[in-house]
Structures are given as structure tokens and as C-alpha cells.
Design an enzyme around this catalytic site. Structure first.
Site, mmCIF file in Angstrom:
data_model
loop_
_atom_site.group_PDB
_atom_site.id
_atom_site.type_symbol
_atom_site.label_atom_id
_atom_site.label_comp_id
_atom_site.label_asym_id
_atom_site.label_seq_id
_atom_site.Cartn_x
_atom_site.Cartn_y
_atom_site.Cartn_z
ATOM 1 N N ILE A 16 34.688 -58.255 -37.072
ATOM 2 C CA ILE A 16 36.168 -58.124 -36.664
ATOM 3 C C ILE A 16 36.128 -58.992 -35.161
ATOM 4 O O ILE A 16 37.231 -59.645 -35.092
ATOM 5 C CB ILE A 16 36.123 -56.441 -36.281
ATOM 6 C CG1 ILE A 16 36.214 -55.722 -37.242
ATOM 7 C CG2 ILE A 16 37.566 -56.249 -35.565
ATOM 8 C CD1 ILE A 16 35.813 -54.137 -37.370
ATOM 9 N N ASP A 63 22.658 -60.647 -24.674
ATOM 10 C CA ASP A 63 22.282 -59.469 -25.268
ATOM 11 C C ASP A 63 23.107 -58.333 -24.293
ATOM 12 O O ASP A 63 22.819 -58.567 -23.081
ATOM 13 C CB ASP A 63 20.831 -59.134 -25.357
ATOM 14 C CG ASP A 63 20.401 -57.573 -25.857
ATOM 15 O OD1 ASP A 63 21.432 -56.877 -25.771
ATOM 16 O OD2 ASP A 63 19.493 -57.581 -26.296
ATOM 17 N N THR A 137 35.289 -46.377 -33.530
ATOM 18 C CA THR A 137 35.442 -46.325 -35.096
ATOM 19 C C THR A 137 35.845 -44.812 -35.212
ATOM 20 O O THR A 137 35.756 -43.916 -34.577
ATOM 21 C CB THR A 137 34.006 -46.090 -35.626
ATOM 22 O OG1 THR A 137 34.172 -45.643 -37.117
ATOM 23 C CG2 THR A 137 32.984 -45.515 -34.944
ATOM 24 N N ASP A 138 36.656 -44.756 -36.386
ATOM 25 C CA ASP A 138 36.912 -43.280 -36.625
ATOM 26 C C ASP A 138 35.671 -42.473 -37.068
ATOM 27 O O ASP A 138 35.996 -41.138 -37.083
ATOM 28 C CB ASP A 138 37.978 -43.210 -37.936
ATOM 29 C CG ASP A 138 37.398 -43.943 -39.137
ATOM 30 O OD1 ASP A 138 36.437 -44.295 -39.238
ATOM 31 O OD2 ASP A 138 38.244 -43.849 -40.307
ATOM 32 N N GLU A 139 34.641 -42.885 -37.507
ATOM 33 C CA GLU A 139 33.476 -42.085 -37.648
ATOM 34 C C GLU A 139 33.149 -41.145 -36.547
ATOM 35 O O GLU A 139 32.324 -40.052 -36.991
ATOM 36 C CB GLU A 139 32.479 -43.043 -37.988
ATOM 37 C CG GLU A 139 32.617 -44.049 -39.094
ATOM 38 C CD GLU A 139 31.488 -44.554 -39.880
ATOM 39 O OE1 GLU A 139 30.292 -43.951 -39.817
ATOM 40 O OE2 GLU A 139 31.551 -45.249 -40.854
ATOM 41 N N TYR A 186 24.528 -43.871 -36.264
ATOM 42 C CA TYR A 186 25.713 -44.820 -36.042
ATOM 43 C C TYR A 186 26.739 -44.259 -35.177
ATOM 44 O O TYR A 186 27.177 -44.721 -33.901
ATOM 45 C CB TYR A 186 26.147 -45.714 -37.068
ATOM 46 C CG TYR A 186 27.449 -46.508 -36.817
ATOM 47 C CD1 TYR A 186 27.410 -47.365 -35.948
ATOM 48 C CD2 TYR A 186 28.399 -45.926 -37.538
ATOM 49 C CE1 TYR A 186 28.709 -47.956 -35.922
ATOM 50 C CE2 TYR A 186 29.864 -46.639 -37.392
ATOM 51 C CZ TYR A 186 29.767 -47.802 -36.346
ATOM 52 O OH TYR A 186 31.041 -48.217 -36.072
ATOM 53 N N LYS A 190 28.086 -44.533 -31.311
ATOM 54 C CA LYS A 190 29.261 -44.864 -30.689
ATOM 55 C C LYS A 190 29.971 -43.537 -30.012
ATOM 56 O O LYS A 190 30.666 -44.104 -29.259
ATOM 57 C CB LYS A 190 30.093 -45.137 -32.344
ATOM 58 C CG LYS A 190 29.651 -46.466 -33.019
ATOM 59 C CD LYS A 190 30.129 -47.886 -32.101
ATOM 60 C CE LYS A 190 31.389 -48.168 -31.755
ATOM 61 N NZ LYS A 190 31.296 -49.542 -31.360
ATOM 62 N N ARG A 250 37.788 -43.308 -48.082
ATOM 63 C CA ARG A 250 37.808 -44.138 -47.044
ATOM 64 C C ARG A 250 39.316 -44.903 -46.876
ATOM 65 O O ARG A 250 39.968 -45.052 -47.722
ATOM 66 C CB ARG A 250 36.834 -45.380 -46.810
ATOM 67 C CG ARG A 250 35.441 -45.078 -46.805
ATOM 68 C CD ARG A 250 34.774 -44.542 -45.658
ATOM 69 N NE ARG A 250 33.563 -44.048 -45.446
ATOM 70 C CZ ARG A 250 32.860 -42.805 -45.764
ATOM 71 N NH1 ARG A 250 33.763 -41.857 -46.090
ATOM 72 N NH2 ARG A 250 31.793 -42.554 -45.585
ATOM 73 N N ASP A 316 22.776 -40.757 -53.181
ATOM 74 C CA ASP A 316 23.752 -40.877 -52.161
ATOM 75 C C ASP A 316 23.206 -41.113 -50.844
ATOM 76 O O ASP A 316 21.770 -40.772 -50.696
ATOM 77 C CB ASP A 316 24.316 -39.359 -52.213
ATOM 78 C CG ASP A 316 25.791 -39.362 -51.583
ATOM 79 O OD1 ASP A 316 26.318 -40.520 -51.180
ATOM 80 O OD2 ASP A 316 26.609 -38.329 -51.575
ATOM 81 N N TYR A 377 24.030 -75.591 -30.368
ATOM 82 C CA TYR A 377 23.474 -75.724 -28.863
ATOM 83 C C TYR A 377 22.167 -75.791 -28.456
ATOM 84 O O TYR A 377 21.955 -75.516 -27.251
ATOM 85 C CB TYR A 377 24.048 -73.989 -28.539
ATOM 86 C CG TYR A 377 25.258 -73.545 -28.693
ATOM 87 C CD1 TYR A 377 26.250 -73.641 -27.690
ATOM 88 C CD2 TYR A 377 25.740 -73.107 -29.907
ATOM 89 C CE1 TYR A 377 27.687 -73.283 -28.065
ATOM 90 C CE2 TYR A 377 27.137 -72.687 -29.873
ATOM 91 C CZ TYR A 377 27.973 -72.975 -28.949
ATOM 92 O OH TYR A 377 29.413 -72.176 -29.308
#
Ligand code: NAD
Ligand code: DAU
Length: 380
Positions: A16, A63, A137-139, A186, A190, A250, A316, A377
Site C-alpha cells: 500500500i 528502521d 486495519t479493520d482487524e 498482528y 496494530k 473479507r 485452518d 544506493y
């Protein structure tokens, strides 16, 4: 004529972030865009070859957890805006290695916030004209019930959901006030980073904004995520690992529509607000997988149904969230943003892009993309 601005975009060599960098560099020649990225396995400078030599673009390999470096960059470039996308982003990796997610997503966000705070508070005008925009995120909201497995009409339609498939799978949607309830390492990381951003507004008065977006798809996505992974596997006649029964839902948004929303919100969003971003475009995994197979087979000239046999149901994902569905009506009502692309058009465009850019994909699967930084670089 736009105002001159110096904006750090973190995570700009990822999926993104590269679209956001490209949009800002091309649309705002008066802005200086400083792309700060550590180039982890997910960062790929080949995502930005079309703009890498533009005069208003600088790449810095760093970083975000390195607070001293972040403060140095704020000062060196007189930064007045931060658009923060850098993160560890893959749920499956977070299940295996939660520490890296806590470090980058929580401590990295905190070090960036603190660097912005220290720099901005040192200026005579302090926070005036500044903005710290955190992409989330929506998560973080957890998972919704799947009360209508056969699907019902969504309560609101958008260009994204205006194709032949317009279903939603429950009455509930994530809204900006939905209580946080993250399930994976994750999303927990977030969620924590979102709280820190809001705390910096509430405690220090930093002009922050947070957005929570649904699943993105489109060019330049790392092929560990469902759509590029499956396109590439079909091309190589490899199994398509469907987690569980493929019934998880999703809500999919074309990545350039997300980038446009970020542009709108960065400039016009209200300080301290949260905006959800999505297109009311819910798909069950198995249905989207069938669309991908059909599209790839058609574009490769295979007979219809040729690659169906690659579908392989596997164990799963642990803690696999059942349904995500975003209500983005606040963003539409307040800032006029809407998705611009119908999903079927977006998927066609996406599949074509991966098939037309096999070199990009092969560079990743061979590991060669990680050598590009040094060729551009040197060994800095
Ligand atoms: P990505 O994994 O493709 O890219 C992440 C980028 O961050 C990479 O370029 C990586 O090198 C960089 N990065 C990682 N750790 C870093 C560190 N310590 N310092 C500096 N750079 C570092 O991720 P993406 O899918 O483009 O997601 C970008 C952001 O958007 C993330 O914050 C993610 O949580 C959020 N988001 C993603 C989606 C989605 O569907 N992909 C949806 C909603 C929100
Ligand atoms: O909702 C936004 C989130 O979308 C972002 O915050 C994340 O960064 C992004 O990775 C994405 O998370 P998901 O876990 O939804 O994306 P992923 O592509 O990994 O998986 C999409 C769905 O497909 C999910 O239900 C799991 C399933 N899946 C995924 C893979 C990789 C499979 O069935 N098989 C697979 O091999």
C-alpha cells in the site's frame, strides 16, 4: 499551486505504501516525499522504479524502531507531516513470530510518535500545520458474525460492490466506535499502536488521525497474501491452500482507492478523528478464489475449470476471524470519498497486472529483489 510540505511516508516500499508514495510524488510536485523503509522481506524498491528519480522523492533505508534516526530525519528534512504505514502486516507470520510484530508495530510506532513530538515541540509554531496520520486495519475490531451464509443485499452500495455479486453476510458492520477486540498477534499489535497514536493526541495535543481499512488488493502485493499467492500458484500449477472451508468473509478494496482515501484524509480529515475505509464489498474466500481461477485461466487461454483441481483445503489458520465488514459511510458523508472501481474490473486489472509483470513476481520468489537496494544506493 500547493503549499510546500515535507512528508515522511513510512513503509513506502511495501504494497500500500508504494501506491501512496507514487500518488503523492506525482500529484504534489511541491511536496518533498521521504520514503522511510527498513526493506524487510516485504519491502521492495522495484515497486517504485517509475518514480525513484523524481526530484521531489527521497528514499531512506531505516528502521522505525530506531528513535534517534527518526528524530534525525525529522530535523534533517523539516518534516511537517507523517503518513505511517510501515508494519509487519501478515497474520500468519504473526502467529509464528509475535515478538517481531510487537516490536515493529507497537515500539516502531511509538518511536516515530516520540520523534515527531520532540521535533515539533521544539519549533516556535509547535504543532501548527503538522499532522501524524496512522494507517490501521479493520482487524482491530475483531470478527463479525456470519448470520446469512447465503448472503443478503448490503445496506449501502458503492461502485466497488456494483458488479454482479453484491452480497453481505450479516447485519453488523464495523463502525468507528466499534469496541476493539483483536484476536491475532498482528491485530493486537496494530490495536496497541492505534491506542498510542490517540494517546499522543490526548496527552500532548499532537494533531493525529487514524484510519482503519478493509482488505486491499491490486498490483505490488507481496505474494504471501491470498490474491497474489493464488495467481502465482495457478501460473505454476501449484496447490491453492484454502484455509478451513473457505467460508471466511473479507471486504475487498482496490489499493488505489485506499491511496486516494489516504490523500483525502491526510489533507481534509479532522484532527483526532477516526475514519473507516471500505467499499461494502464482502466476499467469501472460496467465491473470490473461484473468480481468481476463472480469470487467470481465461487470460492464460486455459479451458474453463482447468485449474479448479488445484484447490486444496488445508488446516485452518489459528484464531481465523470469520467475517470483516466495514461501514465507511462517515468518510463518504464527511469527506466525499467513494471507491472508484468496481470489484470485477479491479480483479481483472489485478490478475492482468500479475500476469504481465511476471519478472516482478519472479524477482521476489527468487530473492533477487533484495539485491536491488545495493545496486541503486550502494552498501549504505
Ligand atoms: P507490506 O507488508 O506490504 O509493507 C510493509 C512495509 O513496511 C514494507 O515495505 C517493510 O519493509 C516496511 N517495514 C516493516 N518493518 C519496518 C520497520 N521496522 N521500519 C521501517 N519499515 C518497516 O504491508 P501493506 O499490506 O502494504 O500494509 C501497509 C499498512 O497498511 C500496514 O500498517 C497495515 O497494517 C495496513 N493495512 C493493510 C491492509 C492490507 O490489506 N494489506 C489493510 C488495512 C491496513
Ligand atoms: O483486513 C485487513 C487486513 O487484510 C490487513 O490488516 C492485513 O495486513 C492483510 O494481510 C489482510 O489480512 P488477511 O489475513 O485478511 O489477508 P490474507 O491475504 O492473509 O488472507 C485473506 C483470507 O484468505 C483470510 O481469510 C485467510 C485466507 N487465506 C489466506 C492465505 C494466505 C487462505 O485461505 N489461504 C492462504 O494461503
Amino acid at each position: 499551486m500547493t503549499m510546500k510540505r515535507n512528508i515522511i511516508i513510512t513503509g513506502g516500499a511495501g504494497f500500500i505504501g508504494s501506491h501512496v508514495v507514487r500518488l503523492f510524488v506525482n500529484k504534489y510536485p511541491d511536496y518533498h516525499i521521504i520514503n522511510v523503509d527498513k526493506l524487510t522481506y516485504a519491502g521492495n524498491l522495484k515497486n517504485l522504479t517509475d518514480i525513484e528519480n523524481k526530484p521531489n522523492y527521497t528514499f531512506v533505508k531505516a528502521d522505525i524502531c530506531d528513535y534517534d534516526k527518526m528524530l534525525e530525519l525529522m530535523r534533517e528534512y523539516n518534516v511537517d507531516g507523517v503518513i505511517h504505514l510501515a508494519a509487519e502486516s501478515h497474520v500468519d507470520r504473526s502467529i509464528k513470530d509475535p515478538f517481531t510484530f510487537a516490536k515493529t508495530n507497537v515500539m516502531g510506532t511509538l518511536s516515530l510518535l516520540q520523534a515527531a513530538k520532540v521535533y515539533w515541540e521544539s519549533l516556535p509554531e509547535k504543532y501548527e500545520g503538522k499532522r501524524f496520520y496512522h494507517i490501521s486495519t479493520d482487524e482491530v475490531y475483531g470478527a463479525l458474525e456470519l448470520t446469512h451464509p447465503e448472503g443478503i443485499e448490503p445496506p449501502f452500495s458503492t461502485k466497488a460492490s456494483s458488479g454482479t455479486h453484491h452480497e453481505c453476510y450479516g447485519e453488523e458492520f464495523f463502525v468507528e466506535t466499534t469496541k476493539y477486540n483483536p484476536h491475532s498477534p498482528y491485530s493486537a499489535a496494530k490495536a496497541s499502536s492505534d491506542h498510542f497514536v490517540r494517546a499522543y493526541h490526548d496527552t500532548y495535543g499532537m494533531p493525529t488521525v487514524v484510519t482503519n481499512c478493509s482488505n486491499n488488493y491490486g498490483p505490488y502485493q507481496f505474494p504471501e497474501k491470498l490474491i497474489p499467492l493464488f495467481i502465482n500458484n495457478i501460473r505454476h500449477r501449484k496447490p491453492l491452500p484454502v484455509y478451513g472451508k473457505g467460508e471466511n468473509v473479507r471486504d475487498w478494496l482496490y489499493v488505489e482507492d485506499h491511496a486516494r482515501a489516504i490523500d483525502t484524509i491526510f489533507h481534509d480529515g479532522t484532527i483526532a478523528e477516526t475514519y473507516n475505509i471500505g467499499g461494502f464489498n464482502e466476499w467469501k474466500n472460496i467465491d473470490i478464489i473461484k473468480v481468481i481461477i476463472k480469470t487467470v485461466d481465461r487470460l492464460l487461454g486455459n479451458p474453463e475449470g482447468y485449474s479448479d483441481e488445484l484447490i486444496t483445503y488445508v488446516t485452518d489458520r489459528a484464531g481465523h476471524d470469520l467475517r470483516y465488514a466495514i461501514d465507511s459511510r462517515k468518510l463518504q458523508a464527511e469527506l466525499g470519498w467513494e471507491p472508484s472501481l468496481q470489484f470485477e474490473e479491479g480483479i481483472e486489472k489485478t490478475v492482468r497486472w500479475y500476469l504481465d509483470n511476471q519478472e516482478w513476481m519472479d524477482n521476489i520468489t527468487s530473492g533477487d529483489y533484495q539485491k536491488y537496494y545495493e545496486s541503486m544506493y550502494g552498501n549504505r
